[in-house]
Design an enzyme around this catalytic site. Structure first.
Site, short mmCIF file in Angstrom:
data_model
loop_
_atom_site.label_atom_id
_atom_site.label_comp_id
_atom_site.label_asym_id
_atom_site.label_seq_id
_atom_site.Cartn_x
_atom_site.Cartn_y
_atom_site.Cartn_z
N LYS A 192 -10.51 -37.69 -1.30
CA LYS A 192 -9.37 -38.51 -1.72
C LYS A 192 -8.77 -39.58 -1.18
O LYS A 192 -8.27 -40.35 -1.73
CB LYS A 192 -8.51 -37.30 -2.41
CG LYS A 192 -8.90 -36.14 -3.22
CD LYS A 192 -7.74 -35.09 -3.56
CE LYS A 192 -7.10 -34.60 -2.63
NZ LYS A 192 -7.91 -33.57 -1.40
N ARG A 251 0.07 -30.02 -6.08
CA ARG A 251 -0.83 -28.92 -5.51
C ARG A 251 -1.06 -27.69 -6.63
O ARG A 251 -1.69 -26.80 -6.27
CB ARG A 251 -0.64 -28.58 -4.07
CG ARG A 251 -0.75 -29.57 -3.07
CD ARG A 251 -0.56 -29.20 -1.59
NE ARG A 251 -0.80 -30.01 -0.64
CZ ARG A 251 -1.83 -30.37 0.10
NH1 ARG A 251 -2.90 -29.32 -0.19
NH2 ARG A 251 -1.96 -31.08 0.91
N ARG A 269 -15.71 -32.68 12.21
CA ARG A 269 -14.58 -33.67 12.68
C ARG A 269 -14.45 -33.56 14.00
O ARG A 269 -13.95 -32.33 14.60
CB ARG A 269 -13.29 -33.65 11.78
CG ARG A 269 -13.40 -34.52 10.26
CD ARG A 269 -12.28 -34.08 9.66
NE ARG A 269 -12.35 -34.43 8.08
CZ ARG A 269 -11.40 -34.27 7.28
NH1 ARG A 269 -10.38 -33.62 7.87
NH2 ARG A 269 -11.60 -34.64 6.12
N ARG A 305 -9.66 -30.08 15.70
CA ARG A 305 -8.29 -29.84 15.40
C ARG A 305 -8.14 -28.30 14.85
O ARG A 305 -9.13 -27.97 14.23
CB ARG A 305 -7.65 -30.75 14.25
CG ARG A 305 -7.53 -31.92 14.75
CD ARG A 305 -6.66 -32.96 13.88
NE ARG A 305 -7.04 -32.72 12.41
CZ ARG A 305 -6.79 -33.20 11.38
NH1 ARG A 305 -5.39 -34.32 11.77
NH2 ARG A 305 -6.76 -33.14 10.23
N ARG A 346 -8.66 -22.80 3.60
CA ARG A 346 -7.96 -23.85 2.81
C ARG A 346 -8.59 -23.98 1.45
O ARG A 346 -8.11 -24.16 0.36
CB ARG A 346 -8.00 -25.14 3.51
CG ARG A 346 -7.36 -25.23 4.85
CD ARG A 346 -7.59 -26.46 5.62
NE ARG A 346 -7.50 -27.64 4.99
CZ ARG A 346 -7.66 -28.92 5.52
NH1 ARG A 346 -8.55 -28.93 6.70
NH2 ARG A 346 -7.42 -30.10 4.85
#
Length: 230
Positions: free
Chosen positions: A13, A88, A127, A160, A171
């Protein structure tokens, strides 16, 4: 154009919102960016937000709504905006609609970017971030020349906490429970379009442009479509 981009974490997004914002000359407003800015302030509010974000949970509505409302009042958002990562849940969506209605505005379109769960896990858990300059890499899609070392500054790369696989899966669960009902909400309002989020950045962008160039977008008074400035 007043557009909302929906989709799970890792759906792309942010990348799409940034490209469309540049194309149309309107701001990308990302709730995640607003929250991270608050966290960097190291204030009580920032620490509260961080306590939720580090666990992969949603920040309370009242905090997010305050940040979004302040951002939408800025001059650059008067002619349109792209909301990335907000709303959300249905309560936030209703609060957004009420706030826009008070100033005589409404959303033009809501686009949901659809990506399978396992693809999301692969994208996010791979990542890596440089501890020194914050440059971003991916172990599969954009690896550094030397494993664990930043190409730009030689700093150490790390994962992270919110990119760890366990957190990513949490999530996704949170998204399914709290955000997925937005598709039904916006579908009932006739604003929703769903696009496939798997493919190149350009491919997904073309799908979004095709989605907004439809009856729900072109029917709004004063709204432009396609590649014109909105």
């Amino acid at each position: 154009m007043r557009l909302v981009l929906l989709g799970p974490p890792g759906a792309g997004k942010g990348t799409q919102a940034q490209a469309l914002a540049a194309l149309w000359g309107i701001p990308q407003i990302a709730s995640g960016d607003l929250l991270r800015a608050v966290v960097r302030e190291d204030s009580e509010l920032g620490r509260e937000a961080a306590s939720y974000m580090d666990r992969g949970q949603l920040v309370p509505d009242e905090l997010v709504l305050k940040l979004i409302a302040e951002r939408l009042r800025k001059k650059d958002a008067r002619d349109g905006f792209i909301l990335d990562g907000f709303p959300r849940n249905v309560m936030q969506a209703e609060a957004l609609a009420a706030g826009l209605e008070r100033v005589g505005l409404k959303l033009d379109k809501v686009v949901a970017v659809i990506v399978p769960d396992e693809e999301i896990v692969k994208r996010i858990s791979g990542r890596r971030t440089c501890r020194n300059c914050a440059a971003m890499y991916h172990v599969i899609f954009e690896p550094p020349a030397k494993t664990g070392v930043c190409d730009k500054c030689g700093g150490a790369l790390y994962q992270r906490d919110d990119d760890a696989e366990e957190t990513v899966r949490e999530r996704i669960k949170v998204y399914e429970a709290a955000t997925r009902p937005l598709l039904d909400h916006y579908g009932r309002l006739g604003l929703l379009a769903q696009v496939d989020g798997v493919g190149s950045t350009d491919q997904v962008e073309k799908r979004i442009l095709a989605a907004v160039d439809g009856p729900a977008a072109s029917g709004q008074a004063g709204a432009g479509v396609g590649r014109a400035r909105l």
